[in-house]
Design a protein around this motif. Structure first.
Motif, mmCIF file in Angstrom:
data_model
loop_
_atom_site.group_PDB
_atom_site.id
_atom_site.type_symbol
_atom_site.label_atom_id
_atom_site.label_comp_id
_atom_site.label_asym_id
_atom_site.label_seq_id
_atom_site.Cartn_x
_atom_site.Cartn_y
_atom_site.Cartn_z
ATOM 1 N N LEU A 96 -30.287 117.453 105.500
ATOM 2 C CA LEU A 96 -29.400 118.460 104.929
ATOM 3 C C LEU A 96 -30.187 119.702 104.528
ATOM 4 N N ALA A 97 -31.342 119.519 103.902
ATOM 5 C CA ALA A 97 -32.161 120.661 103.498
ATOM 6 C C ALA A 97 -32.699 121.411 104.714
ATOM 7 N N LYS A 98 -32.992 120.668 105.764
ATOM 8 C CA LYS A 98 -33.567 121.288 106.965
ATOM 9 C C LYS A 98 -32.557 122.149 107.698
ATOM 10 N N ASP A 99 -31.318 121.660 107.840
ATOM 11 C CA ASP A 99 -30.294 122.389 108.606
ATOM 12 C C ASP A 99 -28.915 122.077 108.036
ATOM 13 N N PRO A 100 -28.540 122.716 106.923
ATOM 14 C CA PRO A 100 -27.249 122.394 106.295
ATOM 15 C C PRO A 100 -26.054 122.573 107.221
ATOM 16 N N ALA A 101 -26.021 123.688 107.949
ATOM 17 C CA ALA A 101 -24.867 123.954 108.810
ATOM 18 C C ALA A 101 -24.757 122.919 109.918
ATOM 19 N N GLY A 102 -25.878 122.597 110.547
ATOM 20 C CA GLY A 102 -25.848 121.613 111.626
ATOM 21 C C GLY A 102 -25.508 120.224 111.126
ATOM 22 N N ALA B 233 -24.936 127.505 99.019
ATOM 23 C CA ALA B 233 -24.102 128.459 99.753
ATOM 24 C C ALA B 233 -24.074 128.123 101.244
ATOM 25 N N ASP B 234 -25.176 127.604 101.768
ATOM 26 C CA ASP B 234 -25.188 127.167 103.170
ATOM 27 C C ASP B 234 -24.313 125.930 103.374
ATOM 28 N N CYS B 235 -24.249 125.087 102.341
ATOM 29 C CA CYS B 235 -23.425 123.873 102.426
ATOM 30 C C CYS B 235 -21.949 124.178 102.207
ATOM 31 N N LEU B 236 -21.663 125.181 101.374
ATOM 32 C CA LEU B 236 -20.285 125.544 101.030
ATOM 33 C C LEU B 236 -20.053 127.000 101.429
ATOM 34 N N PRO B 237 -19.734 127.274 102.684
ATOM 35 C CA PRO B 237 -19.565 128.666 103.141
ATOM 36 C C PRO B 237 -18.534 129.453 102.340
ATOM 37 N N ARG B 238 -17.613 128.771 101.686
ATOM 38 C CA ARG B 238 -16.600 129.451 100.871
ATOM 39 C C ARG B 238 -17.253 130.320 99.794
ATOM 40 N N LEU B 239 -18.479 129.966 99.378
ATOM 41 C CA LEU B 239 -19.155 130.727 98.320
ATOM 42 C C LEU B 239 -19.542 132.129 98.767
ATOM 43 N N ARG B 240 -19.545 132.365 100.073
ATOM 44 C CA ARG B 240 -19.905 133.700 100.580
ATOM 45 C C ARG B 240 -18.673 134.501 100.991
#
Length: 712
Positions: A312-318, A488-495
């Motif tokens: 998760l830390a390495k690639d949250p979106a993926g 923010a990478d895990c929860l795109p809604r924050l952006r």
């Protein structure tokens, strides 16, 4: 003499049982007792003719039988245990009166009465005593009855014969697939072949795979236990059953201290697909169960907390892409919003501040103390875990998912009723830790109450942030920029527009109390590590630094403050701890390592430490490191691997010269700055000054005033 068999679905009340036995004996009856209770639950002084614990009998039949019986309803659980017990069956055939002591035993008494039609079958002590008395008064009648009802009915006999045949076959199967057999390579190979045989019905294949997997695990073939479930899933056409088998395979893999990332991803993708199908059919309950399975597979402790790296830390979106593509997950995380925005701070009265958390108030004391003495604030504290009404609501993650998907309406009603008094009183709710309490408080519309949530580090690697309704949160607080970026990478809604305001404020720490005089002539050679209770602290990295130091100067030693690793956490944690214990067994006898354990006087313990390490793979802020620096210990910070190379991390949180990239660099920094007493004292004094002027509570507290009181 009349023989009475008492059947109990649970532990009978001692006083009632004793009084009943006295009455039966007075009527000339002998009494046997069987039921679902432990042998120790029954007073040996009762002098029963025979006593049989069905709980003990089930345990004697093995773990598989116990697991199968545990899934049954209470009445059938009693019968399943009694039916398989030779002693109880024999007593049932001999008894003149069969007695159910409670409602869950009625079914068992009825089934025994089908086999022994000569007996009275009754529910309760009073009817039983009446039957005993009637038998004593009319012996000839019951003698003739015994002759005419000497065999079971044809239907019962046929059913019993079929069951006996199945029991024989099942027993043979259990013996053939026992752990002893599957411990051998021949047995394991043979049964794996049976599981993957062609044209086997899905349900039978799954049942066989589960039995073989369990026996393999108990026989020490844990890798094989995972593989057989994985093979069965591959050949299963039923998509729901396939998802279940993949989930079981992934969990079995984790339980043995291993993580097949591809298998685990396949498992949570299959669970998400199942959730989507149930959601499309309008079944919120089953969709939530599948979503819960997917999330627990994506966020297992062993992967994110008891390992030295996290996908998760390495690639949250993926890593989270399958969830973002899931219609059920999208529906679960969709905003439910709020009817009105939060109100401005009140005029003419103190601001009412509710501070709340679920089970961890470690970082709240300074905040609570500050606002307890503030003339413009009226403060209350709520520990959700200690509240009898809120605790069960906060612990129901799957129920929260079901509610978000349109089901479990009563959960929303209960949460509204329980939380509304708190929300009506408070102007602002400050929720520490983005876990159960944050999800619960955003389950309902907060009205005009402002909701502020603080996230540390742990929560980012759990399912909880995904259960929080972000549109009901006004402000989201982080203790470091690197955590803000990751979440923010895990929860795109924050952006997106309308998202909560994001803040970065360091933890509240009273650093002044750590400024105490260092003791001992060789303090600069003592390296300290505060906290090594989780794998993420990576104490073996600190041990490697110590080895490099002692190659140059054997005066260096390592002092560890805090509890050791929790070996019960996971197999991965045990595997790491095994290696750490091997290191310590080599170094402790020489005096190179000292384990102080937990202490309430950390400032006092730090007086003997000249260098403070942060050896962690991830941290939110690392209070222990900063406390050590404030005490006058030289700080040496590993460039936390979870965040190394990213825009923010240890190198942007701390002065650049504090941070090192390897054990070798750490040893070089320590050797250079502890070479002389003067060099060490100068460097450590500069570090202490930086810590106190940057992170001490008087410096940080105005940030909380701006956040909570909206002061300029």
């Amino acid at each position: 003499m009349t023989h009475v068999l008492l059947i109990a679905g649970a532990r009978p009340q001692a006083a009632v049982l004793k009084a009943s036995l006295e009455k039966f004996r007075a009527a000339g009856a002998t009494v046997e007792l069987a039921g679902l209770f432990a042998p120790d639950d029954i007073d040996p002084g009762l002098e029963l003719t025979r006593l049989r614990s069905l709980t003990e009998a089930a345990a004697e039949r093995g773990r598989m039988f116990e697991k199968r019986v545990a899934k049954l309803s209470a009445p059938r659980r009693v019968w399943a245990s009694a039916e398989r017990d030779r002693q109880v069956r024999g007593s049932g055939r001999r008894a003149h009166v069969l007695v159910a002591l409670d409602a869950t035993a009625v079914y068992t008494v009825w089934r025994l009465a089908q086999l022994n039609r000569r007996a009275h079958a009754v529910f309760g002590i009073a009817p039983a005593l009446k039957a005993v008395e009637d038998r004593r008064e009319r012996p000839l009648h019951y003698a003739l009855r015994a002759v005419t009802r000497s065999v079971p009915t044809p239907a019962t006999a046929a059913r019993t014969t079929k069951r006996a045949a199945r029991r024989v076959a099942g027993g043979a199967l259990r013996r053939a697939s026992s752990p002893a057999v599957l411990r051998t390579s021949v047995g394991a190979k043979s049964w794996r072949g049976a599981v993957v045989a062609p044209k086997v019905p899905d349900r039978l294949r799954a049942k066989l795979a589960r039995r073989v997997s369990l026996s393999m695990s108990e026989g020490g073939r844990k890798a094989g236990a995972t593989l057989v479930l994985k093979d069965a899933a591959r050949l299963t056409a039923d998509r729901t059953l396939r998802a279940d088998l993949l989930a079981e395979a992934a969990r079995a893999d984790l339980e043995r201290g291993h993580d097949d990332a591809a298998l685990r991803r396949s498992a949570y993708e299959a669970a998400l697909a199942t959730a989507d199908r149930w959601y499309a059919k309008g079944d919120a309950k089953k969709a939530a169960a599948s979503l819960s399975s997917a999330l627990t597979l994506a966020f297992p402790r062993a992967v994110h907390f008891d390992s030295l790296a996290s996908p998760l830390a390495k690639d949250p979106a993926g890593y989270l892409a399958p969830f973002r593509a899931s219609t059920a997950f999208q529906a679960m995380t969709a905003s439910r919003g709020r009817a009105v925005p939060a109100a401005a701070p009140p005029a003419g009265r103190p601001l009412r501040l509710l501070v709340t958390t679920y089970s961890n108030a470690n970082f709240l004391q300074s905040i609570r103390d500050r606002y307890a003495d503030h003339p413009g604030v009226e403060i209350r504290f709520l520990e959700v875990k200690e509240d009898e009404t809120l605790r069960p609501l906060a612990r129901g993650a799957q129920r929260m998912m079901e509610y978000a998907l349109g089901g479990a309406a009563t959960l929303g009603e209960r949460a509204e009723k329980a939380l509304r008094p708190h929300l009506d009183w408070a102007d602002t709710v400050f929720v520490d830790w983005c876990t159960n309490a944050a999800a619960l408080f955003t389950l309902v519309d907060p009205g005009t109450t402002r909701i502020v949530v603080r996230l540390h580090s742990y929560e980012a690697f759990t399912l909880w942030p995904h259960l929080m309704d972000l549109d009901r949160v006004d402000d989201l607080v982080f203790v470091g920029d690197h955590l803000r970026d990751l979440v923010a990478d895990c929860l795109p809604r924050l952006r997106e527009p309308g998202a909560p305001a994001l803040h970065v404020i360091a933890n509240a720490m009273d650093l002044e109390r750590f400024r105490q005089e260092k003791t001992g002539g060789d303090t600069r050679f003592t390296v300290g590590l505060i906290g090594a209770g989780v794998v993420a602290k990576d104490p073996r990295w600190a041990v490697e630094v110590l080895r490099l130091l002692r190659e140059r100067d054997e005066r260096y030693r390592l002092v560890v403050i805090g509890d050791g690793l929790d070996r019960k956490a996971s197999a991965a944690a045990r595997a790491y701890d095994d290696l750490l214990r091997r290191d310590l067994a080599e170094l402790e006898p020489t005096g190179a390592v000292q384990l102080l354990g937990r202490t309430e006087d950390v400032p006092g313990a730090l007086t003997g430490i000249g260098v403070i390490l942060s050896s962690s793979v991830r941290e939110s802020f690392h209070c222990g490191l900063v406390e050590g620096a404030a005490s006058g210990a030289l700080p040496v910070v590993r460039d936390w691997p979870f965040f190394a190379g990213k825009e923010h991390g240890a190198r942007t949180l701390f002065p650049a010269d504090w941070v090192v990239g390897s054990p070798g660099e750490a040893a070089d920094r320590i050797l250079a700055l502890t070479a002389t007493e003067e060099t060490w004292r100068k460097a450590s004094a500069e570090a202490a000054e930086h810590a106190l002027t940057t992170w001490d509570w008087p410096v940080i507290s105005p940030g909380f005033d701006r956040l909570l009181l909206l002061e300029d």
